[in-house]
Design a protein around this motif. Sequence first.
Motif, PDB file in Angstrom:
ATOM      1  N   ILE A  56      35.308   8.878  11.247  1.00 32.83           N
ATOM      2  CA  ILE A  56      35.522  10.297  10.931  1.00 32.83           C
ATOM      3  C   ILE A  56      36.952  10.432  10.435  1.00 32.83           C
ATOM      4  N   ASP A  57      37.141  10.999   9.228  1.00 29.47           N
ATOM      5  CA  ASP A  57      38.483  11.049   8.655  1.00 29.47           C
ATOM      6  C   ASP A  57      39.290  12.219   9.218  1.00 29.47           C
ATOM      7  N   ALA A  58      40.537  12.337   8.758  1.00 30.03           N
ATOM      8  CA  ALA A  58      41.455  13.325   9.311  1.00 30.03           C
ATOM      9  C   ALA A  58      41.055  14.763   8.994  1.00 30.03           C
ATOM     10  N   GLN A  59      40.173  14.953   8.032  1.00 32.71           N
ATOM     11  CA  GLN A  59      39.662  16.286   7.717  1.00 32.71           C
ATOM     12  C   GLN A  59      38.359  16.588   8.456  1.00 32.71           C
ATOM     13  N   GLY A  60      37.927  15.639   9.275  1.00 31.19           N
ATOM     14  CA  GLY A  60      36.712  15.838  10.050  1.00 31.19           C
ATOM     15  C   GLY A  60      35.438  15.459   9.328  1.00 31.19           C
ATOM     16  N   ASN A  61      35.561  14.726   8.223  1.00 37.53           N
ATOM     17  CA  ASN A  61      34.382  14.323   7.453  1.00 37.53           C
ATOM     18  C   ASN A  61      33.943  12.917   7.827  1.00 37.53           C
ATOM     19  N   PRO A  62      32.640  12.690   7.930  1.00 42.57           N
ATOM     20  CA  PRO A  62      32.175  11.331   8.203  1.00 42.57           C
ATOM     21  C   PRO A  62      32.417  10.405   7.021  1.00 42.57           C
ATOM     22  N   THR A  63      32.831   9.190   7.297  1.00 42.50           N
ATOM     23  CA  THR A  63      33.000   8.165   6.266  1.00 42.50           C
ATOM     24  C   THR A  63      31.802   7.220   6.304  1.00 42.50           C
ATOM     25  N   ASP A  64      31.830   6.226   5.424  1.00 39.66           N
ATOM     26  CA  ASP A  64      30.735   5.257   5.400  1.00 39.66           C
ATOM     27  C   ASP A  64      30.556   4.570   6.748  1.00 39.66           C
ATOM     28  N   LYS A  65      31.663   4.383   7.462  1.00 43.13           N
ATOM     29  CA  LYS A  65      31.578   3.681   8.744  1.00 43.13           C
ATOM     30  C   LYS A  65      30.777   4.450   9.784  1.00 43.13           C
ATOM     31  N   ALA A  66      30.699   5.763   9.657  1.00 42.70           N
ATOM     32  CA  ALA A  66      29.953   6.558  10.636  1.00 42.70           C
ATOM     33  C   ALA A  66      28.492   6.122  10.669  1.00 42.70           C
ATOM     34  N   GLY A  67      27.919   5.873   9.499  1.00 41.35           N
ATOM     35  CA  GLY A  67      26.531   5.436   9.450  1.00 41.35           C
ATOM     36  C   GLY A  67      26.346   4.050  10.056  1.00 41.35           C
ATOM     37  N   THR A  68      27.337   3.169   9.856  1.00 45.41           N
ATOM     38  CA  THR A  68      27.264   1.832  10.436  1.00 45.41           C
ATOM     39  C   THR A  68      27.305   1.903  11.959  1.00 45.41           C
ATOM     40  N   VAL A  69      28.209   2.724  12.475  1.00 43.99           N
ATOM     41  CA  VAL A  69      28.276   2.904  13.927  1.00 43.99           C
ATOM     42  C   VAL A  69      26.978   3.510  14.445  1.00 43.99           C
ATOM     43  N   ARG A  70      26.397   4.444  13.686  1.00 48.13           N
ATOM     44  CA  ARG A  70      25.154   5.077  14.111  1.00 48.13           C
ATOM     45  C   ARG A  70      24.029   4.044  14.242  1.00 48.13           C
ATOM     46  N   MET A  71      23.979   3.097  13.312  1.00 45.41           N
ATOM     47  CA  MET A  71      22.982   2.036  13.404  1.00 45.41           C
ATOM     48  C   MET A  71      23.130   1.273  14.714  1.00 45.41           C
ATOM     49  N   LEU A  72      24.357   0.904  15.038  1.00 46.15           N
ATOM     50  CA  LEU A  72      24.613   0.180  16.272  1.00 46.15           C
ATOM     51  C   LEU A  72      24.246   1.009  17.494  1.00 46.15           C
ATOM     52  N   ALA A  73      24.728   2.253  17.524  1.00 44.92           N
ATOM     53  CA  ALA A  73      24.506   3.109  18.686  1.00 44.92           C
ATOM     54  C   ALA A  73      23.019   3.348  18.926  1.00 44.92           C
ATOM     55  N   ASP A  74      22.282   3.623  17.876  1.00 44.82           N
ATOM     56  CA  ASP A  74      20.849   3.895  18.032  1.00 44.82           C
ATOM     57  C   ASP A  74      20.078   2.643  18.441  1.00 44.82           C
ATOM     58  N   PHE A  75      20.448   1.505  17.866  1.00 49.77           N
ATOM     59  CA  PHE A  75      19.763   0.260  18.223  1.00 49.77           C
ATOM     60  C   PHE A  75      19.941  -0.041  19.707  1.00 49.77           C
ATOM     61  N   PHE A  76      21.165   0.105  20.194  1.00 47.83           N
ATOM     62  CA  PHE A  76      21.412  -0.241  21.594  1.00 47.83           C
ATOM     63  C   PHE A  76      21.009   0.878  22.553  1.00 47.83           C
ATOM     64  N   GLU A  77      20.871   2.081  22.059  1.00 49.14           N
ATOM     65  CA  GLU A  77      20.258   3.124  22.878  1.00 49.14           C
ATOM     66  C   GLU A  77      18.807   2.752  23.168  1.00 49.14           C
ATOM     67  N   ALA A  78      18.151   2.164  22.168  1.00 45.41           N
ATOM     68  CA  ALA A  78      16.758   1.776  22.331  1.00 45.41           C
ATOM     69  C   ALA A  78      16.605   0.459  23.087  1.00 45.41           C
ATOM     70  N   HIS A  79      17.501  -0.497  22.857  1.00 47.89           N
ATOM     71  CA  HIS A  79      17.273  -1.863  23.348  1.00 47.89           C
ATOM     72  C   HIS A  79      18.415  -2.422  24.190  1.00 47.89           C
ATOM     73  N   GLY A  80      19.441  -1.633  24.466  1.00 46.96           N
ATOM     74  CA  GLY A  80      20.620  -2.164  25.135  1.00 46.96           C
ATOM     75  C   GLY A  80      20.350  -2.780  26.497  1.00 46.96           C
ATOM     76  N   ALA A  81      19.546  -2.115  27.317  1.00 45.07           N
ATOM     77  CA  ALA A  81      19.272  -2.634  28.658  1.00 45.07           C
ATOM     78  C   ALA A  81      18.544  -3.971  28.582  1.00 45.07           C
ATOM     79  N   GLU A  82      17.572  -4.065  27.690  1.00 45.53           N
ATOM     80  CA  GLU A  82      16.837  -5.315  27.536  1.00 45.53           C
ATOM     81  C   GLU A  82      17.747  -6.416  26.992  1.00 45.53           C
ATOM     82  N   PHE A  83      18.596  -6.067  26.038  1.00 40.83           N
ATOM     83  CA  PHE A  83      19.525  -7.042  25.458  1.00 40.83           C
ATOM     84  C   PHE A  83      20.426  -7.634  26.537  1.00 40.83           C
ATOM     85  N   LEU A  84      20.991  -6.784  27.396  1.00 35.65           N
ATOM     86  CA  LEU A  84      21.902  -7.260  28.424  1.00 35.65           C
ATOM     87  C   LEU A  84      21.187  -8.101  29.474  1.00 35.65           C
TER      88      LEU A  84
END
Length: 690
Positions: free
Chosen positions: A416-444
Amino acid sequence: MRIELRDGVLHTDGAPGLLATADYPYYRDDPTVWRDRLRTLRDETGIRVVTSYFPWRHHQPDADSPPDFTGATRPDRDLVGYLRICAELGLSVIAKPGPFIHAETNYGGLPDWICPAVNPEVEATLDAEGNPVLWSGSVRGPDGRVERRPLPAPLGAHFAVRVGDWMRAVDKEVLSAATTPDGPVVLVQIANEGLFTDGALPLWAYDYSAPGLAFFRGKLAEYYGSLDAYNEVHGTGHGDWAEVEPPRERRVAESVQEQLARADWGRYHSDLLTEAYHTWTAALAPGVPVLVNLNPPAEHPHSFDGWLARVRPERWDGIHYGFTNWMGVVSTDHTSHARYVVAAKRAPGPNLEENWGFSELYDRAYAAGATSFHQSLLALAAGATGINVYTGVATSGWGDDLDVMHAPPYPDCPPIDAQGNPTDKAGTVRMLADFFEAHGAEFLAATPAAGSSWGLYAPYAAVAAWAPDDDDSGAGCGRPLRDFHERIRAEGGDYRIVDLESATAETLAGHPDLVLHGGPFMHERVQRLLAGHLAAGHSVRLGGEVPRLDELLRPCTVLAEALAAGPVPAPARVLTPTVVSGHADAYWRSVSPDTGYLTVLVQSDNEGPVTVSVPLGGEQVATVTVVSAKGGAALVRIVGGELDDFLVTGLNSYLDSAVTPVVGLGEESVRADGASDLARVKGELRTLRH
């Protein structure tokens, strides 16, 4: 809501989960944008846990005035209001009250009035030569550089009192009403990267101050029982504990007694961390679990030994382990890779600071989200129980009283940039967060495909830390561990680290093939433990010298006799993934014989597809193909031998690498329709173009 940390894993009301967090330095932003930035961070990245330092210098700039946590003196000090916003947005918080925070703040976040150069009641931390240990202060000198000021001795009386006052104020005025279940704070982090970002410094870097040496000698008295016993073991004739001097010179040890004295000093460094952590935690008295974060070993040849001697999570008794990054780009730098993996494997715990936003300050490679994505997946594959985005949001609202060194924004390229806008990295983090929300316990819960384990005997690390870079004689630990790491990586395997001083026969049974480097002495209990491991039919492969003395330098040949009794059993073969084509590392974690997670970490010089052979149950082998950007990575969930959810990066702007990502297993192959990142989470296909 009941929060626990069990073996480094966050449990909420008994349910385990992978800890995915992002940092927001509220103190660097205008309070009027706090709510907007937090909401955007939540909605655009999927992160639900925010980490935030509480800078002591920010909230209590005047020694004679109480800390301001409500914004009475300045709106950006309204920490209570900040935490209220987090709660209203459904965000949990990891509170980080220091006392030292680094975070690119003046004097590491300590107030100027606690500096020994300002307050003569505060004793300075000293190095082996008696010089004060310095840190960047808050004033630029005539040459434009920020002046360096001495750091307080962590066990100094006046410093301890003022830190206790600070921690009690944080507890009473902030945490008492803000911790779960009534508030958003679910965990507390004490200190940062050691005590003063010194977790990776050499053993001669600190602390030789009077209070430090008094503590050192007091611990010697506890360990040896009496001065006579100490003198007998060390071959000395001291008439008072005050006469015992610590090692100060880096050179080859001239006797086994000198080696033992170095082991004593290494144990002191571990005790120093433990004492500070527990003293500060006791003053804070939080109602939630407490953890710390340690920086990985430094790049110097001796750093692995110094770090392993000091970092002893098994001795922390209720304080939980975590670690940071800040040591280089692992997809390019071979040395950084080893340091990062050792930090992740040292003990179960989350990565609490991963660089997702600083390219100008550290390395331009971090301008691309693929770099941080790769490192986050490596940390998890190596054993981390959580990931962090540092920082999630760019800020630009601080003054010179907080940070005179850096110009806004801080950092330059976060999600998230200094003006409060999402950058390309926000979508990459979202992929990670959603994947591990679904599978994190099993992964660990999945079991890593690790064969050998490194048997860590920390006294050897303390001895070897003082050896010159070109000296490999005597006891060893860090440098042999580094060689072991490189050998296992070259073979495409994985390994674990087990602390021998705290291990039991039951825990050691889970490490059937132990590798370690010897020395002249070893605790009798550890020798008997290893001898019993051999007697149980397991493997102990000892390099270097076979110990024939115990921890008090008395004859003890228990291990030597066990090793001489017969050939060491050959280690059982562990099936690990094999990279068939391409330049990449591969890690496999199995849930069942035909179900698990494959992590593919693509190196920066890779060309073309990466093919990995994964052994499943029986004769079944899964052949996985990944097309990823250079320096990118993929995480693939295999269920019943079939392709399930996955993540893969196809874009790395720093390396000018843009490919059409592909993930294939058997007859199924999923391909994006152009250069992008690609994910499938809960069966839903997602494409992310930057």
